[in-house]
Design a protein around this motif. Structure first.
Motif, PDB file in Angstrom:
ATOM      1  N   ARG A 226       0.802  -1.351   0.119  1.00  9.45           N
ATOM      2  CA  ARG A 226       0.063   0.077   0.063  1.00  9.45           C
ATOM      3  C   ARG A 226       1.387   1.108  -0.136  1.00  9.45           C
ATOM      4  O   ARG A 226       0.477   2.117  -0.077  1.00  9.45           O
ATOM      5  N   GLN A 227       2.311   0.823  -0.408  1.00  8.74           N
ATOM      6  CA  GLN A 227       3.014   2.332  -0.277  1.00  8.74           C
ATOM      7  C   GLN A 227       2.383   3.156   1.200  1.00  8.74           C
ATOM      8  O   GLN A 227       3.291   4.333   1.235  1.00  8.74           O
ATOM      9  N   LEU A 228       2.595   2.144   2.175  1.00  7.98           N
ATOM     10  CA  LEU A 228       2.733   3.157   3.682  1.00  7.98           C
ATOM     11  C   LEU A 228       4.410   3.095   4.141  1.00  7.98           C
ATOM     12  O   LEU A 228       4.265   4.192   5.387  1.00  7.98           O
ATOM     13  N   VAL A 229       4.823   2.196   3.266  1.00  4.69           N
ATOM     14  CA  VAL A 229       6.641   2.486   3.731  1.00  4.69           C
ATOM     15  C   VAL A 229       6.951   1.534   2.460  1.00  4.69           C
ATOM     16  O   VAL A 229       7.128   1.141   1.815  1.00  4.69           O
ATOM     17  N   LYS A 230       8.358   2.567   3.092  1.00  3.94           N
ATOM     18  CA  LYS A 230       9.448   2.107   2.164  1.00  3.94           C
ATOM     19  C   LYS A 230      10.175   1.206   2.007  1.00  3.94           C
ATOM     20  O   LYS A 230      10.311   0.922   0.491  1.00  3.94           O
ATOM     21  N   ALA A 231      10.710   0.690   2.689  1.00 10.13           N
ATOM     22  CA  ALA A 231      10.575  -1.329   2.787  1.00 10.13           C
ATOM     23  C   ALA A 231      10.363  -1.853   4.042  1.00 10.13           C
ATOM     24  O   ALA A 231       9.292  -0.764   5.122  1.00 10.13           O
ATOM     25  N   ASP A 232      10.407  -2.948   3.573  1.00  8.61           N
ATOM     26  CA  ASP A 232       9.843  -3.656   4.575  1.00  8.61           C
ATOM     27  C   ASP A 232      11.098  -4.554   6.194  1.00  8.61           C
ATOM     28  O   ASP A 232      11.626  -4.941   5.571  1.00  8.61           O
ATOM     29  N   PRO A 233      10.624  -3.737   7.094  1.00  7.59           N
ATOM     30  CA  PRO A 233      12.230  -4.320   8.430  1.00  7.59           C
ATOM     31  C   PRO A 233      12.018  -5.048   8.894  1.00  7.59           C
ATOM     32  O   PRO A 233      12.527  -5.674   9.560  1.00  7.59           O
ATOM     33  N   ALA A 234      10.754  -6.012   8.474  1.00  6.78           N
ATOM     34  CA  ALA A 234       9.797  -7.612   8.950  1.00  6.78           C
ATOM     35  C   ALA A 234      11.170  -8.695   8.316  1.00  6.78           C
ATOM     36  O   ALA A 234      11.238  -9.706   8.560  1.00  6.78           O
ATOM     37  N   HIS A 235      10.937  -8.922   6.539  1.00  6.71           N
ATOM     38  CA  HIS A 235      11.584  -9.617   5.838  1.00  6.71           C
ATOM     39  C   HIS A 235      12.659 -10.191   5.926  1.00  6.71           C
ATOM     40  O   HIS A 235      12.861 -11.498   5.469  1.00  6.71           O
ATOM     41  N   ALA A 236      13.671 -10.149   6.528  1.00  2.91           N
ATOM     42  CA  ALA A 236      15.008 -10.670   6.294  1.00  2.91           C
ATOM     43  C   ALA A 236      14.980 -11.243   8.229  1.00  2.91           C
ATOM     44  O   ALA A 236      16.353 -11.800   8.540  1.00  2.91           O
ATOM     45  N   VAL A 237      14.066 -10.678   9.052  1.00  2.00           N
ATOM     46  CA  VAL A 237      14.103 -10.709  10.640  1.00  2.00           C
ATOM     47  C   VAL A 237      13.925 -12.298  10.527  1.00  2.00           C
ATOM     48  O   VAL A 237      12.894 -12.554  10.063  1.00  2.00           O
ATOM     49  N   THR A 238      14.110 -13.590  11.208  1.00  2.00           N
ATOM     50  CA  THR A 238      14.491 -14.969  11.658  1.00  2.00           C
ATOM     51  C   THR A 238      13.959 -15.011  13.286  1.00  2.00           C
ATOM     52  O   THR A 238      14.689 -14.913  13.635  1.00  2.00           O
ATOM     53  N   GLY A 239      13.157 -15.626  13.525  1.00  2.00           N
ATOM     54  CA  GLY A 239      12.817 -15.930  15.009  1.00  2.00           C
ATOM     55  C   GLY A 239      13.136 -17.186  15.289  1.00  2.00           C
ATOM     56  O   GLY A 239      14.240 -17.531  15.060  1.00  2.00           O
ATOM     57  N   PRO A 240      12.764 -17.145  16.685  1.00  2.00           N
ATOM     58  CA  PRO A 240      14.304 -17.707  17.391  1.00  2.00           C
ATOM     59  C   PRO A 240      13.705 -19.815  17.211  1.00  2.00           C
ATOM     60  O   PRO A 240      12.370 -19.934  16.709  1.00  2.00           O
ATOM     61  N   LYS A 241      14.499 -20.492  17.322  1.00  2.00           N
ATOM     62  CA  LYS A 241      14.092 -22.025  17.283  1.00  2.00           C
ATOM     63  C   LYS A 241      13.262 -22.277  18.130  1.00  2.00           C
ATOM     64  O   LYS A 241      13.737 -22.310  19.631  1.00  2.00           O
ATOM     65  N   LYS A 242      12.562 -23.200  18.349  1.00  2.00           N
ATOM     66  CA  LYS A 242      11.797 -23.777  18.766  1.00  2.00           C
ATOM     67  C   LYS A 242      12.868 -24.879  19.468  1.00  2.00           C
ATOM     68  O   LYS A 242      13.476 -25.796  19.278  1.00  2.00           O
ATOM     69  N   SER A 243      12.668 -26.023  20.376  1.00  2.00           N
ATOM     70  CA  SER A 243      13.186 -26.199  21.412  1.00  2.00           C
ATOM     71  C   SER A 243      13.373 -27.772  21.119  1.00  2.00           C
ATOM     72  O   SER A 243      11.681 -27.781  21.375  1.00  2.00           O
ATOM     73  N   LYS A 244      13.370 -28.679  20.519  1.00  2.00           N
ATOM     74  CA  LYS A 244      12.787 -29.777  20.595  1.00  2.00           C
ATOM     75  C   LYS A 244      12.678 -30.786  22.073  1.00  2.00           C
ATOM     76  O   LYS A 244      13.778 -30.190  22.632  1.00  2.00           O
ATOM     77  N   PRO A 245      11.553 -31.241  21.784  1.00  2.00           N
ATOM     78  CA  PRO A 245      11.418 -31.987  23.494  1.00  2.00           C
ATOM     79  C   PRO A 245      12.793 -33.815  22.951  1.00  2.00           C
ATOM     80  O   PRO A 245      12.331 -33.995  22.092  1.00  2.00           O
ATOM     81  N   LEU A 246      12.666 -33.490  24.594  1.00  2.00           N
ATOM     82  CA  LEU A 246      13.532 -34.704  24.616  1.00  2.00           C
ATOM     83  C   LEU A 246      13.021 -36.314  24.482  1.00  2.00           C
ATOM     84  O   LEU A 246      11.684 -36.461  25.141  1.00  2.00           O
ATOM     85  N   PRO A 247      13.261 -36.972  24.142  1.00  2.00           N
ATOM     86  CA  PRO A 247      12.259 -38.212  23.347  1.00  2.00           C
ATOM     87  C   PRO A 247      12.331 -38.667  25.302  1.00  2.00           C
ATOM     88  O   PRO A 247      13.385 -39.119  26.186  1.00  2.00           O
ATOM     89  N   GLN A 248      11.616 -39.522  24.894  1.00  4.14           N
ATOM     90  CA  GLN A 248      11.146 -40.191  26.173  1.00  4.14           C
ATOM     91  C   GLN A 248      11.394 -41.754  26.252  1.00  4.14           C
ATOM     92  O   GLN A 248      10.998 -42.383  25.050  1.00  4.14           O
ATOM     93  N   PHE A 249      11.788 -42.263  27.558  1.00  5.73           N
ATOM     94  CA  PHE A 249      12.460 -43.337  27.464  1.00  5.73           C
ATOM     95  C   PHE A 249      12.141 -44.347  29.212  1.00  5.73           C
ATOM     96  O   PHE A 249      11.680 -43.457  29.405  1.00  5.73           O
ATOM     97  N   LEU A 250      12.168 -45.512  27.942  1.00  9.89           N
ATOM     98  CA  LEU A 250      11.770 -46.424  29.446  1.00  9.89           C
ATOM     99  C   LEU A 250      13.286 -46.654  29.927  1.00  9.89           C
ATOM    100  O   LEU A 250      14.006 -47.087  29.318  1.00  9.89           O
TER     101      LEU A 250
END
Length: 293
Positions: A86-110
């Motif tokens: 909509r030409q409300l901004v000259k550039a997209d500042p969020a385009h190159a931002v990456t989010g934090p990686k989700k931590s993988k749950p540890l595998p459950q075992f007996l």
């Protein structure tokens, strides 16, 4: 205001649900408040990527999970894509931002003691159902198979002379898994009981109650029932036994590369999750055993 225009766009042009619109608004208002707090001279049209990263860091400091932060970042990305079109901004500042990686749950075992109670502490009679159940649990524990791999096993995949099993894994990749004398004896006994029950079969190793190849759902139900007898784990799937196999191997001196090959992992990085599991177990033992822990 830019945010209001974006919300109207979601409501009237995209027909977005009211709950989603509310979630987006909360994320955007939160970001707007942060921008004003940082610098009253700044506006949503003049922020840069570094400020967005600072905002995400502040969210982490407040205890927000990676999943929550990624949802907020997704709302911000959608907002700036809209604003740029909509030409409300000259550039997209969020385009190159990456989010934090989700931590993988540890595998459950007996634990090994739980597996001993399951395999040796329960009174298993010589009925087809009991012999089949114990053999399935034992092969999961001794060979580390996936549920789909077990279901697809045929009699011809067994090589008693070489004491090895041919397993067809993901993307039809085949691997050879060795097995010990206990599993060999259990498999032979199961096949004998199966023959008494059904006679000649269609080649499938494990059969359901009506003589057809056993299904993944039947295997899950069977394993879930028997694991519930010896463990309080919420997750009691066949995959827990695969994790149990890998953890037992690592705890008893097997190398990661060997475990990787036995499990059929494409990369050793996938197998490394079990090193975190054993370390967590080590910490728990330390806290239970050390008087000053």
């Amino acid at each position: 205001m830019m945010i209001n225009r974006f919300l109207d766009y979601l409501r009237y042009e995209r027909n977005t649900s009211p709950l989603t619109v509310q979630t987006y608004e909360e994320s955007l208002r939160d970001f707007e408040s942060y921008v004003t707090f940082r610098d009253k001279e700044l506006s949503l049209s003049s922020v840069d990527a570094d400020l967005i990263r600072d905002w995400m860091e502040s969210l982490m400091d407040k205890g927000n999970s990676a999943s929550t932060i990624n949802k907020k970042l997704s709302a911000l990305r959608s907002f700036y894509r809209f604003a740029l079109k909509r030409q409300l901004v000259k550039a997209d500042p969020a385009h190159a931002v990456t989010g934090p990686k989700k931590s993988k749950p540890l595998p459950q075992f007996l634990r090994e003691g739980e597996m001993e109670r399951l395999l040796d502490g329960i009174e298993w009679d010589d009925s087809f159902n009991n012999v089949r159940a114990r053999t399935i649990i034992l092969i999961f524990y001794e060979a580390g198979l996936r549920r789909s791999e077990l279901v697809s096993l045929n009699d011809t995949d067994l090589d008693y002379e070489a004491a090895q099993l041919k397993v067809t894994g993901k993307r039809n990749k085949q691997r050879i898994v060795p097995f010990g004398a206990e599993l060999a004896e259990a498999l032979k006994h199961y096949q004998a009981v199966r023959t008494e029950m059904f006679g000649k079969t269609n080649g499938a190793l494990f059969l359901g109650d009506k003589g057809e190849r056993i299904t993944v759902a039947q295997v899950y139900k069977l394993v879930n029932h028997y694991l519930s007898l010896v463990t309080s784990l919420k997750k009691r799937s066949p995959h827990v036994l695969r994790h149990t196999f890998a953890t037992a191997m690592l705890n008893n001196g097997a190398g990661l590369e060997s475990i990787k090959n036995l499990l059929g992992h494409a990369s050793v990085s996938t197998t490394e999750i079990y090193t975190h599991t054993t370390f967590e177990q080590l910490k728990r033992i330390y806290k239970e055993a050390h008087p000053r822990a």
